[in-house]
Design a protein around this motif. Structure first.
Motif, PDB file in Angstrom:
ATOM      1  N   HIS A 199       0.860  -1.179   0.000  1.00  9.82           N
ATOM      2  CA  HIS A 199       0.000   0.000   0.000  1.00  9.82           C
ATOM      3  C   HIS A 199       0.899   1.233   0.000  1.00  9.82           C
ATOM      4  N   PRO A 200       0.465   2.336  -0.648  1.00  6.57           N
ATOM      5  CA  PRO A 200       1.298   3.545  -0.640  1.00  6.57           C
ATOM      6  C   PRO A 200       1.673   4.025   0.749  1.00  6.57           C
ATOM      7  N   LEU A 201       0.796   3.812   1.724  1.00  6.89           N
ATOM      8  CA  LEU A 201       1.064   4.302   3.076  1.00  6.89           C
ATOM      9  C   LEU A 201       2.056   3.435   3.841  1.00  6.89           C
ATOM     10  N   THR A 202       2.418   2.266   3.281  1.00  7.38           N
ATOM     11  CA  THR A 202       3.418   1.422   3.937  1.00  7.38           C
ATOM     12  C   THR A 202       4.783   1.551   3.257  1.00  7.38           C
ATOM     13  N   ASN A 203       5.002   2.679   2.613  1.00  9.09           N
ATOM     14  CA  ASN A 203       6.309   2.931   1.997  1.00  9.09           C
ATOM     15  C   ASN A 203       7.408   2.799   3.052  1.00  9.09           C
ATOM     16  N   PRO A 204       8.430   1.953   2.825  1.00  2.00           N
ATOM     17  CA  PRO A 204       9.449   1.698   3.850  1.00  2.00           C
ATOM     18  C   PRO A 204      10.187   2.939   4.337  1.00  2.00           C
ATOM     19  N   VAL A 205      10.492   3.849   3.416  1.00  2.23           N
ATOM     20  CA  VAL A 205      11.216   5.055   3.828  1.00  2.23           C
ATOM     21  C   VAL A 205      10.342   5.921   4.725  1.00  2.23           C
ATOM     22  N   GLY A 206       9.088   6.096   4.323  1.00  4.34           N
ATOM     23  CA  GLY A 206       8.185   6.906   5.129  1.00  4.34           C
ATOM     24  C   GLY A 206       7.970   6.339   6.518  1.00  4.34           C
ATOM     25  N   LEU A 207       7.746   5.033   6.596  1.00  5.11           N
ATOM     26  CA  LEU A 207       7.543   4.390   7.897  1.00  5.11           C
ATOM     27  C   LEU A 207       8.809   4.465   8.743  1.00  5.11           C
ATOM     28  N   LEU A 230      16.972  22.718   6.513  1.00  2.50           N
ATOM     29  CA  LEU A 230      15.554  22.810   6.196  1.00  2.50           C
ATOM     30  C   LEU A 230      15.245  22.139   4.867  1.00  2.50           C
ATOM     31  N   ALA A 231      16.151  22.276   3.917  1.00  2.00           N
ATOM     32  CA  ALA A 231      15.907  21.726   2.579  1.00  2.00           C
ATOM     33  C   ALA A 231      15.866  20.201   2.584  1.00  2.00           C
ATOM     34  N   VAL A 232      16.779  19.562   3.312  1.00  2.43           N
ATOM     35  CA  VAL A 232      16.877  18.097   3.281  1.00  2.43           C
ATOM     36  C   VAL A 232      15.608  17.409   3.780  1.00  2.43           C
ATOM     37  N   PRO A 233      15.023  17.822   4.916  1.00  4.10           N
ATOM     38  CA  PRO A 233      13.757  17.186   5.318  1.00  4.10           C
ATOM     39  C   PRO A 233      12.654  17.344   4.279  1.00  4.10           C
ATOM     40  N   LEU A 234      12.598  18.513   3.640  1.00  3.11           N
ATOM     41  CA  LEU A 234      11.589  18.733   2.591  1.00  3.11           C
ATOM     42  C   LEU A 234      11.853  17.831   1.388  1.00  3.11           C
ATOM     43  N   ILE A 235      13.123  17.608   1.091  1.00  2.87           N
ATOM     44  CA  ILE A 235      13.498  16.707   0.007  1.00  2.87           C
ATOM     45  C   ILE A 235      13.054  15.282   0.326  1.00  2.87           C
ATOM     46  N   ILE A 236      13.273  14.858   1.553  1.00  3.62           N
ATOM     47  CA  ILE A 236      12.892  13.511   1.959  1.00  3.62           C
ATOM     48  C   ILE A 236      11.375  13.332   1.893  1.00  3.62           C
ATOM     49  N   ILE A 237      10.636  14.331   2.366  1.00  2.00           N
ATOM     50  CA  ILE A 237       9.172  14.264   2.326  1.00  2.00           C
ATOM     51  C   ILE A 237       8.684  14.184   0.885  1.00  2.00           C
ATOM     52  N   THR A 238       9.293  14.983   0.006  1.00  8.51           N
ATOM     53  CA  THR A 238       8.930  14.951  -1.414  1.00  8.51           C
ATOM     54  C   THR A 238       9.176  13.572  -2.015  1.00  8.51           C
ATOM     55  N   GLY A 239      10.334  12.994  -1.693  1.00 10.65           N
ATOM     56  CA  GLY A 239      10.654  11.667  -2.212  1.00 10.65           C
ATOM     57  C   GLY A 239       9.696  10.605  -1.721  1.00 10.65           C
ATOM     58  N   ILE A 240       9.329  10.686  -0.443  1.00  7.89           N
ATOM     59  CA  ILE A 240       8.408   9.702   0.124  1.00  7.89           C
ATOM     60  C   ILE A 240       7.047   9.770  -0.565  1.00  7.89           C
ATOM     61  N   PHE A 241       6.522  10.983  -0.732  1.00  3.95           N
ATOM     62  CA  PHE A 241       5.224  11.131  -1.386  1.00  3.95           C
ATOM     63  C   PHE A 241       5.285  10.687  -2.842  1.00  3.95           C
ATOM     64  N   GLY A 242       6.383  11.027  -3.526  1.00 10.35           N
ATOM     65  CA  GLY A 242       6.519  10.622  -4.924  1.00 10.35           C
ATOM     66  C   GLY A 242       6.597   9.117  -5.075  1.00 10.35           C
ATOM     67  N   ALA A 243       7.376   8.483  -4.198  1.00 12.46           N
ATOM     68  CA  ALA A 243       7.515   7.026  -4.252  1.00 12.46           C
ATOM     69  C   ALA A 243       6.212   6.329  -3.884  1.00 12.46           C
ATOM     70  N   ALA A 244       5.483   6.904  -2.945  1.00 15.60           N
ATOM     71  CA  ALA A 244       4.253   6.271  -2.467  1.00 15.60           C
ATOM     72  C   ALA A 244       3.102   6.416  -3.458  1.00 15.60           C
ATOM     73  N   PHE A 245       2.974   7.595  -4.061  1.00 18.25           N
ATOM     74  CA  PHE A 245       1.787   7.877  -4.865  1.00 18.25           C
ATOM     75  C   PHE A 245       2.066   8.152  -6.346  1.00 18.25           C
ATOM     76  N   GLY A 246       3.355   8.351  -6.706  1.00 16.08           N
ATOM     77  CA  GLY A 246       3.682   8.748  -8.068  1.00 16.08           C
ATOM     78  C   GLY A 246       3.226   7.770  -9.134  1.00 16.08           C
TER      79      GLY A 246
END
Length: 224
Positions: free
Chosen positions: A24-32, A142-158
């Motif tokens: 499931h997109p919400l069980t993305n390993p990086v995000g969890l 500040l940029a790196v956490p935003l980068i990680i969040i972007t990657g997680i959302f892209g990987a989960a839902f892209g």
């Protein structure tokens, strides 16, 4: 030091097992993993500074990991060369969009300049952003956490969003993931096959280069 590294590896291992069992997109390993580590640092004596020091080897390994994608690219070089022009145009479009659209939206919503500048680098892979941000006057912290969040959302839902609009071509999927979601998106592209992986890795690298080239001009245009 050992605690931070052990907890990080354990969090990712456990998250990967969960993702394997419940796709499931919400069980993305990086995000969890990120969520689990935030909770661990919050609830235990481990400080953020100690965690950063203890996991510095993982940050270093990001760079050779990006270079290792070159082997897959070599295997897929024929197909990549045949569609080189669309690849470059896609990277250019992604670069300009990331550098302008996102910070302009943030500005319209009342974000300050510091946050706007950090958001402009959201699609640049972390190893590049860590070195690039200081030269552009952007706060890497500040940029790196935003980068990680972007990657997680892209990987989960892209991939799901691309399929929703009828896009299944592995070349296009890889290009979209690499341009918008950098390394984490490229990890997701592995599931779409070697061509998607190769294109995503190359697009991610080109986007870092093009961001470094165009960012000073865009920043001047935006009044920074």
């Amino acid at each position: 030091m050992a605690e931070a590294l052990f907890v990080t590896l354990a969090a990712f291992w456990g998250s990967s097992l969960l993702n394997t069992r419940f796709r499931h997109p919400l069980t993305n390993p990086v995000g969890l993993s990120v969520l689990a580590l935030i909770l661990y640092i919050k609830l235990t004596p481990l400080t953020l500074a100690s965690y950063q020091s203890g996991t510095s080897i993982l940050v270093f390994l990001l760079k050779p990991a990006v270079v290792a994608l070159g082997y897959i690219l070599y295997q897929q070089r024929r197909w990549v060369v045949l569609r080189g022009v669309p690849l470059l145009l896609g990277v250019f479009a992604g670069t300009i969009t990331s550098l302008t659209l996102t910070p302009l939206i943030a500005r319209a919503l009342g974000a300050n300049q510091t946050l706007q500048m950090a958001l402009s680098l959201k699609s640049v892979t972390s190893p590049i952003a860590i070195d690039l941000a200081p030269t552009l006057g952007v706060e890497a912290e500040l940029a790196v956490p935003l980068i990680i969040i972007t990657g997680i959302f892209g990987a989960a839902f892209g991939v799901g969003l691309l399929r929703l609009v009828g896009i299944r071509d592995p070349f296009v999927v890889g290009l979209a993931l690499g341009v918008s979601s950098h390394g984490i998106g490229t990890a997701r592209a592995v599931e779409e096959g070697p061509l998607a992986t190769a294109v995503s890795g190359l697009a991610m690298s080109f986007l870092g280069l093009s961001t470094a080239l165009f960012a000073p001009l865009i920043y001047r245009f935006l009044g920074w």
